[in-house]
Motif scaffolding. Structure first.
Motif, mmCIF file in Angstrom:
data_model
loop_
_atom_site.group_PDB
_atom_site.id
_atom_site.type_symbol
_atom_site.label_atom_id
_atom_site.label_comp_id
_atom_site.label_asym_id
_atom_site.label_seq_id
_atom_site.Cartn_x
_atom_site.Cartn_y
_atom_site.Cartn_z
ATOM 1 N N ASP A 55 -8.403 -11.839 -8.453
ATOM 2 C CA ASP A 55 -7.268 -12.070 -9.367
ATOM 3 C C ASP A 55 -7.200 -11.007 -10.460
ATOM 4 O O ASP A 55 -6.902 -11.313 -11.613
ATOM 5 C CB ASP A 55 -7.364 -13.465 -9.988
ATOM 6 C CG ASP A 55 -7.336 -14.566 -8.944
ATOM 7 O OD1 ASP A 55 -6.541 -14.466 -7.997
ATOM 8 O OD2 ASP A 55 -8.136 -15.519 -9.064
ATOM 9 N N PHE A 56 -7.451 -9.779 -10.092
ATOM 10 C CA PHE A 56 -7.397 -8.672 -11.049
ATOM 11 C C PHE A 56 -5.978 -8.491 -11.573
ATOM 12 O O PHE A 56 -5.764 -8.212 -12.757
ATOM 13 C CB PHE A 56 -7.889 -7.398 -10.365
ATOM 14 C CG PHE A 56 -8.001 -6.207 -11.256
ATOM 15 C CD1 PHE A 56 -9.098 -6.037 -12.080
ATOM 16 C CD2 PHE A 56 -7.008 -5.227 -11.271
ATOM 17 C CE1 PHE A 56 -9.218 -4.925 -12.904
ATOM 18 C CE2 PHE A 56 -7.118 -4.111 -12.080
ATOM 19 C CZ PHE A 56 -8.221 -3.962 -12.903
ATOM 20 N N CYS A 57 -4.991 -8.638 -10.702
ATOM 21 C CA CYS A 57 -3.572 -8.620 -11.087
ATOM 22 C C CYS A 57 -2.959 -9.983 -10.784
ATOM 23 O O CYS A 57 -3.325 -10.642 -9.800
ATOM 24 C CB CYS A 57 -2.807 -7.547 -10.323
ATOM 25 S SG CYS A 57 -3.114 -5.855 -10.859
ATOM 26 N N SER A 58 -2.012 -10.382 -11.614
ATOM 27 C CA SER A 58 -1.346 -11.664 -11.419
ATOM 28 C C SER A 58 -0.330 -11.567 -10.284
ATOM 29 O O SER A 58 0.066 -10.467 -9.855
ATOM 30 C CB SER A 58 -0.626 -12.080 -12.702
ATOM 31 O OG SER A 58 0.473 -11.209 -12.959
ATOM 32 N N ALA A 59 0.124 -12.719 -9.808
ATOM 33 C CA ALA A 59 1.143 -12.747 -8.752
ATOM 34 C C ALA A 59 2.415 -12.041 -9.204
ATOM 35 O O ALA A 59 3.052 -11.312 -8.423
ATOM 36 C CB ALA A 59 1.434 -14.192 -8.351
ATOM 37 N N ALA A 60 2.805 -12.228 -10.473
ATOM 38 C CA ALA A 60 4.009 -11.579 -10.984
ATOM 39 C C ALA A 60 3.842 -10.059 -11.013
ATOM 40 O O ALA A 60 4.786 -9.310 -10.697
ATOM 41 C CB ALA A 60 4.333 -12.107 -12.378
ATOM 42 N N GLU A 61 2.654 -9.583 -11.395
ATOM 43 C CA GLU A 61 2.408 -8.143 -11.405
ATOM 44 C C GLU A 61 2.466 -7.573 -9.990
ATOM 45 O O GLU A 61 3.072 -6.510 -9.755
ATOM 46 C CB GLU A 61 1.039 -7.855 -12.038
ATOM 47 C CG GLU A 61 1.024 -8.083 -13.542
ATOM 48 C CD GLU A 61 -0.375 -8.038 -14.132
ATOM 49 O OE1 GLU A 61 -0.480 -7.818 -15.356
ATOM 50 O OE2 GLU A 61 -1.366 -8.229 -13.398
ATOM 51 N N ILE A 62 1.861 -8.268 -9.037
ATOM 52 C CA ILE A 62 1.890 -7.805 -7.649
ATOM 53 C C ILE A 62 3.314 -7.801 -7.116
ATOM 54 O O ILE A 62 3.724 -6.872 -6.401
ATOM 55 C CB ILE A 62 0.960 -8.668 -6.774
ATOM 56 C CG1 ILE A 62 -0.501 -8.427 -7.169
ATOM 57 C CG2 ILE A 62 1.176 -8.371 -5.290
ATOM 58 C CD1 ILE A 62 -0.963 -6.984 -7.027
ATOM 59 N N ASP A 63 4.104 -8.809 -7.458
ATOM 60 C CA ASP A 63 5.503 -8.843 -7.019
ATOM 61 C C ASP A 63 6.253 -7.607 -7.508
ATOM 62 O O ASP A 63 7.014 -6.990 -6.751
ATOM 63 C CB ASP A 63 6.204 -10.108 -7.534
ATOM 64 C CG ASP A 63 5.803 -11.352 -6.766
ATOM 65 O OD1 ASP A 63 5.207 -11.214 -5.680
ATOM 66 O OD2 ASP A 63 6.084 -12.462 -7.260
ATOM 67 N N ARG A 64 6.033 -7.230 -8.764
ATOM 68 C CA ARG A 64 6.737 -6.069 -9.307
ATOM 69 C C ARG A 64 6.244 -4.775 -8.665
ATOM 70 O O ARG A 64 7.037 -3.891 -8.321
ATOM 71 C CB ARG A 64 6.572 -6.007 -10.832
ATOM 72 C CG ARG A 64 7.509 -4.978 -11.471
ATOM 73 C CD ARG A 64 7.437 -4.941 -12.974
ATOM 74 N NE ARG A 64 8.591 -4.195 -13.505
ATOM 75 C CZ ARG A 64 8.659 -3.668 -14.720
ATOM 76 N NH1 ARG A 64 7.654 -3.824 -15.561
ATOM 77 N NH2 ARG A 64 9.727 -3.007 -15.112
ATOM 78 N N LEU A 65 4.949 -4.654 -8.485
ATOM 79 C CA LEU A 65 4.389 -3.467 -7.863
ATOM 80 C C LEU A 65 4.845 -3.326 -6.412
ATOM 81 O O LEU A 65 5.274 -2.238 -5.977
ATOM 82 C CB LEU A 65 2.861 -3.507 -7.928
ATOM 83 C CG LEU A 65 2.240 -3.322 -9.308
ATOM 84 C CD1 LEU A 65 0.812 -3.868 -9.326
ATOM 85 C CD2 LEU A 65 2.245 -1.850 -9.716
ATOM 86 N N TYR A 66 4.767 -4.407 -5.666
ATOM 87 C CA TYR A 66 5.098 -4.340 -4.233
ATOM 88 C C TYR A 66 6.589 -4.094 -4.024
ATOM 89 O O TYR A 66 6.978 -3.293 -3.161
ATOM 90 C CB TYR A 66 4.645 -5.627 -3.548
ATOM 91 C CG TYR A 66 4.700 -5.582 -2.034
ATOM 92 C CD1 TYR A 66 4.380 -4.429 -1.328
ATOM 93 C CD2 TYR A 66 5.053 -6.710 -1.296
ATOM 94 C CE1 TYR A 66 4.413 -4.398 0.059
ATOM 95 C CE2 TYR A 66 5.088 -6.689 0.094
ATOM 96 C CZ TYR A 66 4.779 -5.529 0.758
ATOM 97 O OH TYR A 66 4.814 -5.495 2.137
ATOM 98 N N SER A 67 7.424 -4.752 -4.817
ATOM 99 C CA SER A 67 8.868 -4.527 -4.673
ATOM 100 C C SER A 67 9.231 -3.084 -5.028
ATOM 101 O O SER A 67 10.103 -2.479 -4.384
ATOM 102 C CB SER A 67 9.659 -5.516 -5.535
ATOM 103 O OG SER A 67 9.404 -5.312 -6.907
ATOM 104 N N THR A 68 8.536 -2.523 -6.019
ATOM 105 C CA THR A 68 8.758 -1.114 -6.361
ATOM 106 C C THR A 68 8.331 -0.213 -5.213
ATOM 107 O O THR A 68 9.041 0.736 -4.847
ATOM 108 C CB THR A 68 7.999 -0.731 -7.636
ATOM 109 O OG1 THR A 68 8.452 -1.551 -8.720
ATOM 110 C CG2 THR A 68 8.217 0.730 -7.996
ATOM 111 N N ALA A 69 7.191 -0.507 -4.635
ATOM 112 C CA ALA A 69 6.694 0.294 -3.510
ATOM 113 C C ALA A 69 7.675 0.275 -2.342
ATOM 114 O O ALA A 69 7.890 1.293 -1.675
ATOM 115 C CB ALA A 69 5.331 -0.235 -3.070
ATOM 116 N N LEU A 70 8.293 -0.881 -2.106
ATOM 117 C CA LEU A 70 9.219 -1.011 -0.987
ATOM 118 C C LEU A 70 10.562 -0.339 -1.265
ATOM 119 O O LEU A 70 11.192 0.206 -0.349
ATOM 120 C CB LEU A 70 9.462 -2.496 -0.675
ATOM 121 C CG LEU A 70 8.294 -3.272 -0.072
ATOM 122 C CD1 LEU A 70 8.621 -4.759 -0.029
ATOM 123 C CD2 LEU A 70 7.981 -2.754 1.337
#
Length: 280
Positions: A24-39
């Motif tokens: 849990d180094f990054c929160s679900a909200a942080e991962i959502d923002r990172l992954y959507s940016t990557a896509l």
């Protein structure tokens, strides 16, 4: 998620094993923002490199040097990334960011990474001190045995640098030493949930299988060094520039620019993919 210093036990585990996992180094909200940016950020797609493994399957990555004012730059520069790196790297000079890369293993076609040490690549950049180099991998999607999660040989960073040659378009470690290490030390599958982080030493032997599953395996890996760790064959400048740390909440709350301004690596400019003579 609030920054939290590594415990004495975590630091001890890292130096003994060559890696640690932080859940849990990054929160679900942080991962959502990172992954959507990557896509969705065109710069990631336009600057992606395809590297063939020995079987011809392709592993795709996008690699950039200077961490910017985009969501990945905020992650790389966040206190929660830089603080544990500062605890784990040898020396006391400022922490610098060498490069970050988005690893993109697509379903069914994402290729393998051969056994290697990161310093097997970075030795060609002529960094002096492998104990002053490390990586932080943050899982953007689930990573497990089915989709080719990272495998590490526990404690193998203590071998020092192993000779490397070419495996397909990748740089791979000498398999005699790898097989010796596998008989001597434990093989670990680093299965991660989205948001988990794997922190590992530059001389840790690691690999990953091809992604033969129905889902993607994406991660971002930020690589760090000390300012005291001179690189005599590296034309970028981020490796000697101290990180400008931002608060952790920048990942979610700050306006984020496009990655199109980033200094991406072009395949033909990577010294790791060029012959030096010792690959033979």
């Amino acid at each position: 998620m609030a920054s939290k210093a590594l415990s004495a036990q975590q630091i001890s585990d890292y130096h003994r094993d060559g890696y640690i996992v932080v859940k849990d180094f990054c929160s679900a909200a942080e991962i959502d923002r990172l992954y959507s940016t990557a896509l969705n950020d065109d710069a990631m797609r336009k600057n992606a490199l395809d590297l063939n493994d020995q079987s011809g399957k392709k592993t795709r990555l996008s690699l950039w040097f200077t961490p910017g004012n985009d969501v990945f730059g905020y992650l790389t520069r966040s206190k929660k990334m830089v603080a544990p790196v500062n605890q784990l790297l040898d020396g006391d000079a400022p922490v610098c960011h060498f490069h970050s890369k988005l690893m993109q293993k697509e379903p069914k076609v994402g290729g393998a990474w051969e056994w290697h040490q990161d310093y097997g690549y970075w030795y060609k950049n002529q960094f002096m001190f492998p104990d002053q180099l490390m990586s932080v991998m943050v899982a953007l999607t689930k990573a497990n045995k089915e989709n080719g999660c990272l495998q590490v040989i526990k404690g193998s960073h203590k071998l020092g640098r192993v000779n490397h040659g070419f495996s397909g378009e990748q740089v791979g470690a000498d398999m005699t030493m790898v097989n010796n290490a596998l008989q001597t030390m434990e093989l670990i599958y680093c299965e991660l949930e989205p948001g988990d982080a794997l922190l590992f030493h530059s001389n840790l032997l690691h690999r990953s299988e091809a992604n033969l599953s129905d889902g993607p395996r994406w991660s971002v890996i930020s690589c760090y060094s000390r300012q005291s760790n001179l690189a005599y064959n590296e034309t970028s400048t981020s490796w000697k520039t101290p990180v400008e740390i931002v608060p952790d909440d920048a990942i979610l709350q700050w306006d984020a620019g496009s990655l199109s301004n980033n200094d991406f690596l072009a395949k033909e400019n990577d010294p790791a993919l060029k012959e030096t003579g010792w690959e033979k």
